[in-house]
Design an enzyme around this catalytic site. Structure first.
Site, PDB file in Angstrom:
ATOM      1  N   GLY A   8      28.738 -40.165 -39.488  1.00  0.00           N
ATOM      2  CA  GLY A   8      29.396 -41.218 -38.704  1.00  0.00           C
ATOM      3  C   GLY A   8      28.518 -41.703 -37.564  1.00  0.00           C
ATOM      4  N   GLY A  11      29.019 -45.186 -35.906  1.00  0.00           N
ATOM      5  CA  GLY A  11      30.281 -45.476 -35.220  1.00  0.00           C
ATOM      6  C   GLY A  11      30.161 -45.449 -33.699  1.00  0.00           C
ATOM      7  N   GLN A  12      31.318 -45.608 -33.055  1.00  0.00           N
ATOM      8  CA  GLN A  12      31.331 -45.750 -31.584  1.00  0.00           C
ATOM      9  C   GLN A  12      30.684 -44.548 -30.886  1.00  0.00           C
ATOM     10  OE1 GLN A  12      35.114 -45.301 -29.624  1.00  0.00           O
ATOM     11  NE2 GLN A  12      34.462 -46.400 -27.784  1.00  0.00           N
ATOM     12  N   ASP A  53      27.964 -40.240 -47.510  1.00  0.00           N
ATOM     13  CA  ASP A  53      29.400 -40.412 -47.689  1.00  0.00           C
ATOM     14  C   ASP A  53      29.973 -39.002 -47.752  1.00  0.00           C
ATOM     15  OD1 ASP A  53      31.963 -40.680 -48.569  1.00  0.00           O
ATOM     16  OD2 ASP A  53      31.500 -42.052 -50.222  1.00  0.00           O
ATOM     17  N   TYR A 142      46.946 -40.056 -39.052  1.00  0.00           N
ATOM     18  CA  TYR A 142      45.788 -39.637 -38.247  1.00  0.00           C
ATOM     19  C   TYR A 142      46.067 -38.267 -37.625  1.00  0.00           C
ATOM     20  CZ  TYR A 142      42.127 -40.076 -34.633  1.00  0.00           C
ATOM     21  OH  TYR A 142      41.032 -39.899 -33.827  1.00  0.00           O
ATOM     22  N   LYS A 146      44.300 -34.637 -38.095  1.00  0.00           N
ATOM     23  CA  LYS A 146      43.645 -33.982 -36.962  1.00  0.00           C
ATOM     24  C   LYS A 146      44.147 -32.544 -36.789  1.00  0.00           C
ATOM     25  CE  LYS A 146      40.619 -36.897 -35.971  1.00  0.00           C
ATOM     26  NZ  LYS A 146      39.205 -36.536 -36.135  1.00  0.00           N
ATOM     27  N   ILE A 172      37.975 -43.271 -25.911  1.00  0.00           N
ATOM     28  CA  ILE A 172      36.597 -43.293 -25.398  1.00  0.00           C
ATOM     29  C   ILE A 172      36.211 -44.733 -25.062  1.00  0.00           C
ATOM     30  CG2 ILE A 172      34.180 -42.718 -25.861  1.00  0.00           C
ATOM     31  CD1 ILE A 172      36.038 -40.248 -25.756  1.00  0.00           C
TER      32      ILE A 172
HETATM   33  C1  AKB Z   1      42.237 -43.669 -31.588  1.00  0.00           C
HETATM   34  O1  AKB Z   1      42.793 -44.404 -30.770  1.00  0.00           O
HETATM   35  O2  AKB Z   1      42.575 -43.563 -32.772  1.00  0.00           O
HETATM   36  C2  AKB Z   1      41.106 -42.793 -31.097  1.00  0.00           C
HETATM   37  C3  AKB Z   1      41.615 -41.473 -30.639  1.00  0.00           C
HETATM   38  C4  AKB Z   1      42.239 -41.324 -29.325  1.00  0.00           C
HETATM   39  O3  AKB Z   1      41.512 -40.526 -31.364  1.00  0.00           O
HETATM   40  N1  AKB Z   1      40.404 -43.465 -30.050  1.00  0.00           N
END
Ligand code: AKB
Length: 318
Positions: A8, A11-12, A53, A142, A146, A172
Site C-alpha cells: 500500500g 496510498g496516503q 497485490d 471496515y 479491523k 490522518i
Molecule cells: C477512515 O476514515 O476510514 C480511516 C480510519 C480512521 O481508519 N481514515
C-alpha cells in the site's frame, strides 16, 4: 528492520512512510509495494518498486523472497466508506490480504506492522476516553475487518511467534497524497478547499468529534513501535494512539485564524455520519505512552499552520 517491504505504498500513509523509511534505513533497503494506482516519480525513482497485490499470496511470497525482506509494513487496505460501498472487496483485501501477509511472514520469519483504526470500535464502546481494552462490536465491514485483523495478529504472535505490532490510527491529516475513501477524509479536504475556494461543504455534521493525527506523528508511531523493546510490549497489536480530537466547527475556526474569510456549510452524508457516530470521540492512549513512549508532536494549531503553509505553496505551483 533491515530489508523492508511496504504494501500500500502508493496510498496516503504508505507514500510518506516509505520515503521516511528510505531516509532512515537506506533507499535500496525499502521496497515499495503497490497495486493499481500509479506511483509518484519520487517513490519510483528513490528505490525499488514492486507490483504487489496482497490478495495473491504467491506474489507476496516472491517479493519477500527476492528482496530478503525481514519486516513488512502492511498498509494495503480498503478504508471505511469504500468498505461500506463494497463489503466483499473490503473483506478480500483487509482479511484475505492480511492473512496472506501473515502466512508469508510466518514462513520467512518477518516482523509485521499492521495498522488498525478507530474503526475497530462501535456504538457500544465507551466513546469518551475510550480505553485500550474495551467493548469492540463495530457495525461496519471496515470495523469487522479491523477487529478480526487485530485478533489475527495477536494469534500469529502467540501461536507462531511472528513479531506482529500495530496501532489503532485515528483520522490522518496530510498534504502529500489524498486519503482514499475514509470517513475522516473531510479533515484533509477542508484544507484544500479553504486554500483554493475559501469555502467548504462538510459531509459530517457539527458536533461530530473524532480523534485525528498529523502525518509526521503517524509515521513516528509506526517506526517507534517497530523499534520498541519487545520486552516492554504488553499489547503488541492495536495500541490506541491519538494526537487531537475536534469536530468540524473547531477545525474550521482554527483555519479561520489564518484564512479569516473562510466559510463552511454542511451537506451531511448519512453513511459517513453513521460510521463517525459509532467511533470514539477521543481515545485513551496511555498504554502506548507507557509501553513504548508514544508522544505526539503536533497539536491542532501547529498542524493547521503547517498544513496551510505547505499546501498554499503546493497549490500555487500546480
Ligand atoms: C477512515 O476514515 O476510514 C480511516 C480510519 C480512521 O481508519 N481514515
Amino acid at each position: 528492520m533491515k530489508n523492508i517491504l511496504v504494501t500500500g505504498s502508493v496510498g496516503q500513509i504508505g507514500s510518506e512512510l516509505t520515503m521516511e523509511l528510505r531516509k532512515r534505513y537506506g533507499n535500496d533497503n525499502v521496497v515499495a509495494g503497490g497495486r493499481k494506482t500509479k506511483p509518484s516519480e519520487k517513490l519510483l525513482n528513490s528505490g525499488p518498486f514492486e507490483v504487489v497485490d496482497c490478495t495473491d499470496i504467491d506474489v507476496v511470497n516472491d517479493v519477500v523472497r527476492k528482496h530478503e525482506i525481514d519486516t513488512i509494513l502492511h498498509l494495503a487496505a480498503i478504508l471505511s466508506a469504500v468498505a461500506e460501498a463494497n463489503p466483499q472487496l473490503a473483506w478480500d483485501v483487509n482479511i484475505n490480504g492480511l492473512y496472506n501477509v501473515l502466512e508469508v511472514a510466518r514462513e520467512h520469519k518477518c516482523a509485521v506492522f499492521v495498522p488498525s483504526s478507530i474503526g475497530a470500535f462501535g456504538p457500544s464502546t465507551p466513546l469518551d476516553n475510550t480505553p485500550q481494552d474495551t467493548i469492540q462490536r463495530p457495525n461496519t465491514m471496515y470495523g469487522v475487518t479491523k477487529v478480526a485483523g487485530e485478533l489475527l495478529c495477536d494469534y500469529y504472535y502467540k501461536r507462531f511467534s511472528v513479531d506482529t505490532r500495530g496501532v489503532r490510527y485515528p483520522g490522518i491529516i496530510s498534504n502529500e497524497t489524498l486519503p482514499g475513501g475514509g470517513t475522516t477524509d473531510y479533515a484533509v479536504e477542508i484544507f484544500y478547499e479553504a486554500i483554493k475556494n475559501k469555502k467548504y461543504t462538510c459531509n459530517l455534521g457539527a458536533g461530530t468529534f473524532l480523534d485525528m493525527m498529523y502525518m509526521p506523528d503517524a509515521i513516528k508511531a509506526a517506526i517507534d513501535l517497530m523499534e520498541a523493546d519487545p520486552a516492554r510490549l504488553k499489547h503488541r497489536n492495536a495500541f490506541n494512539v491519538t494526537a487531537m480530537s475536534f469536530d468540524p466547527e473547531i477545525i474550521a475556526a482554527e483555519i479561520r485564524k489564518m484564512i479569516p474569510d473562510f466559510t463552511m456549510d454542511y451537506d451531511v452524508d448519512p453513511v459517513k455520519q453513521g460510521i463517525a457516530d459509532s467511533w470514539p470521540n477521543n481515545m485513551d492512549d496511555s498504554a502506548a505512552r507507557e509501553e513504548w513512549g508514544w508522544e505526539p508532536e503536533y497539536t491542532l494549531p501547529v498542524m493547521t499552520k503547517d498544513m496551510i503553509e505547505v499546501l498554499s505553496k503546493k497549490l500555487v505551483q500546480k
